[in-house]
Structure formats: structure tokens, C-alpha cells
Design an enzyme around this catalytic site. Sequence first.
Site, PDB file in Angstrom:
ATOM      1  N   LYS A  79       1.094  -0.969   0.118  1.00  0.00           N
ATOM      2  CA  LYS A  79       0.505   0.228   0.256  1.00  0.00           C
ATOM      3  C   LYS A  79       0.740   1.367  -0.164  1.00  0.00           C
ATOM      4  CE  LYS A  79      -3.725   1.902   2.517  1.00  0.00           C
ATOM      5  NZ  LYS A  79      -4.742   2.104   3.398  1.00  0.00           N
ATOM      6  N   SER A 154     -10.054   1.809   2.430  1.00  0.00           N
ATOM      7  CA  SER A 154      -9.068   2.903   1.773  1.00  0.00           C
ATOM      8  C   SER A 154      -7.893   1.430   1.046  1.00  0.00           C
ATOM      9  CB  SER A 154      -8.381   3.963   2.550  1.00  0.00           C
ATOM     10  OG  SER A 154      -7.244   3.158   3.773  1.00  0.00           O
ATOM     11  N   SER A 178     -10.035  -0.653   6.924  1.00  0.00           N
ATOM     12  CA  SER A 178      -9.465  -0.782   5.441  1.00  0.00           C
ATOM     13  C   SER A 178      -8.566  -1.797   5.048  1.00  0.00           C
ATOM     14  CB  SER A 178      -8.671   0.926   5.359  1.00  0.00           C
ATOM     15  OG  SER A 178      -9.336   1.926   5.232  1.00  0.00           O
TER      16      SER A 178
HETATM   17  N1  GLN Z   1     -12.370   3.564   6.132  1.00  0.00           N
HETATM   18  C1  GLN Z   1     -12.549   4.519   6.812  1.00  0.00           C
HETATM   19  C2  GLN Z   1     -12.457   5.654   6.803  1.00  0.00           C
HETATM   20  O1  GLN Z   1     -12.479   6.557   6.315  1.00  0.00           O
HETATM   21  C3  GLN Z   1     -11.619   4.008   7.431  1.00  0.00           C
HETATM   22  C4  GLN Z   1     -10.044   4.035   6.733  1.00  0.00           C
HETATM   23  C5  GLN Z   1      -9.002   3.383   7.137  1.00  0.00           C
HETATM   24  O2  GLN Z   1      -9.330   1.764   7.611  1.00  0.00           O
HETATM   25  N2  GLN Z   1      -7.733   3.579   6.681  1.00  0.00           N
HETATM   26  O3  GLN Z   1     -11.556   6.655   7.747  1.00  0.00           O
END
Ligand code: GLN
Length: 487
Positions: A79, A154, A178
Site C-alpha cells: 500500500k 482505503s 481499510s
Molecule cells: N473508511 C474509514 C475512513 O474513511 C477507514 C479508513 C481506514 O481504515 N484507513 O476513515
Amino acid sequence: MRLYEKTASELSEMLNNKECSAEELCKDVLDRINETENKVGAYVSVSHESALENAQKIDTARQRGEKLHPLAGIPIGIKDNISTKGIRTTCSSKMLENYVPPFNATVINKINNAGMTILGKMNMDEFAMGSSTETSYMHLTRNPHNTDCVPGGSSGGSAAAVSAGEAIVTLGSDTGGSIRQPAALCGVVGLKPTYGSVSRYGLIAFASSLDQIGPMGKSVRDVAMLQSVICGHDKYDATSKAIEYPDYASNLKENAKGLKIGIPKEYFGSGIDDEVKDSVMKAIKEFELNGAEIKEITLPSTEYAINTYYIIASAEASSNLARFDGVKYGYRAENYSGLTDMYEKTRSEGFGDEVKRRIMLGTFVLSSGYFDAYYKKAIRIQNRISSEFSSAFEECDIIATPTVPASAFKIGENINDPVKMYYNDVCTVTANIAGLPAISLPCGMDSKNMPMGLQLIGNKFAEQTLLNSAYTYEKICGGFDALSKAL
Ligand code: GLN
């Protein structure tokens, strides 16, 4: 069957038995990237040359009879918020579009020491804020099962690459879901480890008290193998825990008999799609038929979890992202007059809308008039959520829930409705709030032929029990079909 279709554990054996070389494997995955990347868009950057170089180095070492790590030569995608020395690390943001870290994250050193082949960097929501990879400044990533749909986020690039065969395994990061949410939407396996078990050194921070790096792959064994590579105490991360970490993959065993599984009713309420509920309940039934004991439990503070998460995560993000000011590194506005104007223009131009929304929200909840009303209250609820989980783990070994309320949505469908987008995390944020390990497993396809996810949550540092339970389910299912057939 092509090499990219296989799991890391199968390929590990093939490499060891010299049925294929690391170079052949690397080339096959790079070919696959060439064939499908224009449809999927999983990568921000592909490192062809250094990947092939590593593969050749591993082949030479094997020929010389050197003892190699089981994952040596296995291609992995990283990532793009995990620092890689000499390789651009963008967080899919304009702010870091040209940033090349001068050091490696601890997990990258560990992956290099294991001899794994780094293929490149995976697309993501900007600074890991989002649930669809649509907030990336770079480009869209599409769900390999239906390219009109999002891959989740994400870590959308990391999940899509595994499901498209563009990487054998990947690393993601999980602050509120995410890893697990995109794993569920792309039909692959994703583990968010216990907070403190994987070093965050070199992970570009979103919300430091919630962030964890974790593995994604086609099978539970692959995820267990990769978790063993990346976990462990690190003196560069004060929150990393110094305990003995088991060799998860060698210890994998089925554990349905007598396994106590808690089913929290709060995770099966309105807002969760009926097809998702049915498939998760079916999975739980399978466990029961194989000897598990099912217990109804209650986690009453779950209804406050999303609000609590967005307050804490945004508060920490507003502080963490203060470093991007055009002075130290990253983007700087071209035209400005004076220091304050430079800060303002740099941050206005360098960050996208979602990141700005989080910074404003975070600054608001930390400001003197609102600190008690929002941030302090959120911390109190965080403690309540944690203690409810602790009580639950007195009577059960794992907790089973859906990973995501519904299967993948269409690109563009939620991007202008942040609250709806945030709701996607309703089942996942609690594990981050309480620092617990949790895994998402494919549990069938819905009527739109899109994958759905089963989430298992474990007690702190009980990754082995969690992985064994996940492995048990995989055995019951007869294995996961993680590769998309739609491409
Ligand atoms: N979707 C969540 C957010 O937007 C989680 C993001 C994540 O786990 N990095 O914060």
C-alpha cells in the site's frame, strides 16, 4: 494454470521443489499486471526492474543451496502509505506525489529480509481516508468482479490486485476497516492485526492510535504466513508490544469443536443487507454443525461506534497532517506571498476534499469550546466499547459479524454523501477502537454476483485462535475462490 492464480503457500512449495523459478513467477505476475491493469488500476507504481532483480537474486541463492525463507521470491504489493526507501510513496495524494522516502518502514525491512519480491505500490484513498479508493488523487481503482463497482477502501488497490491476480499477496493498512472492507468487497482474505503487534514505523500516520498494517491474500494460510513475517516488537515504535509471536502458519489447525462463537445482535440490525445477514448466519450455522458452540451476546455501545471513530480518527488526523506544510517535504505551492500564504496555498492545493473535511472536523472536536463535548466523550465511549468486548471474551473465543453492510456499490454512488460512505465502516471500526484483531473472509456471492464478507473478531494478541477459526471456515467451505472470473 498460470502461476499468478496460485496461493503463496502453493508457490512457496513449487519454488522450494524447483518446479518454477522466482523469475518465472515474477514475470508471470508482471505479465498479468500488463494484461489487466488498464481495467483495474490497482497500482500507483510498478517496480519492474527491482522486482526482477530480486527474483534473480533469490534464484541464485537457491541454486547455491542457501536456506531461504518460505516466502522468498513471492511477489507482494505494498500500500502506498508504507515507506519504501528509494521508491515513491505518495499516499495517493498530490501532497506527496513526488516524495521518495530516505528510509524503509520496519515491515519493508522484514519483507526484504524474507526475500519477498516487491512488485510496486498500491492505490488507496488519499491518506487512507475513504471506503472506495475514489478519494485517490491518482486514478480510480475498479473492482475486478465488476469494473463498474468500487473495490472498497482505503486499501482498494491492495484488495483488487489480489483478486485480479496482479499480486500474490499484499499489505494494506486498517484504521477503521481499510483492510477488511476492501477484502470483503473484492472476495479476498484480509487481517487487521492487534494494535501493537505490527510496527507502524514508516507507515504514514492517519490516526496513530488506530492504524495497523496487515496482510491480504487468497487464503488464510497466505495471510498467516505474511503476518508472521511482519509482526514483532520494534524499538522504533513505542506502541509495539514485546511478546513472543507464534509462527501462525505452522500452528494453523481446525478448531470448530468446542469453539465458542459470540453473535452480537447489534451487528445484524437494520441497515445490514438481508443477503449479507443470511450468508453470515449460514457461515455461523456451518461452524455449529462442525461442533462450535454459538452464543448470543450483546455489545450495547456499538450504536455509538461510527461517531466515536470519526471523532477520534479525525482529531488524530488533524494533528498528524499538520506536518505537511510545504516546508519540510512534499508539495509546496508555486506562487505565494509570505509564510502564512505559503502554508495556506500549499495545504489548499495539496490536499483533496475528504482530507480537508477530516482536518476541519478534527480541529473542531479538539478546539477548546468543543473538546469536552466531543473528543472527551468519544474517549469515554471508546473505553466502554473496549470493556464490553472484554466481557464478551470472557464467554466466547471469537465474535462473528458481517464485515460490510452490503456488497460493492457503484463508482460515484456514495462519493457525494460522506455520511453514507462512513456507514460502510459500521461493522469494522469497533475492532480498531478496542485494538482487537479481526479478519474478513469471503462468505459467498450475492444476487448481483458480488462477494460478501464474514468478519471474525478475536481477543487481543489471540491471532492464532482467530486464524485457526478462519482456517476452519475455509476448510468447511472447501477453499475460497478469490480470483475474479470477470476479467
Ligand atoms: N473508511 C474509514 C475512513 O474513511 C477507514 C479508513 C481506514 O481504515 N484507513 O476513515
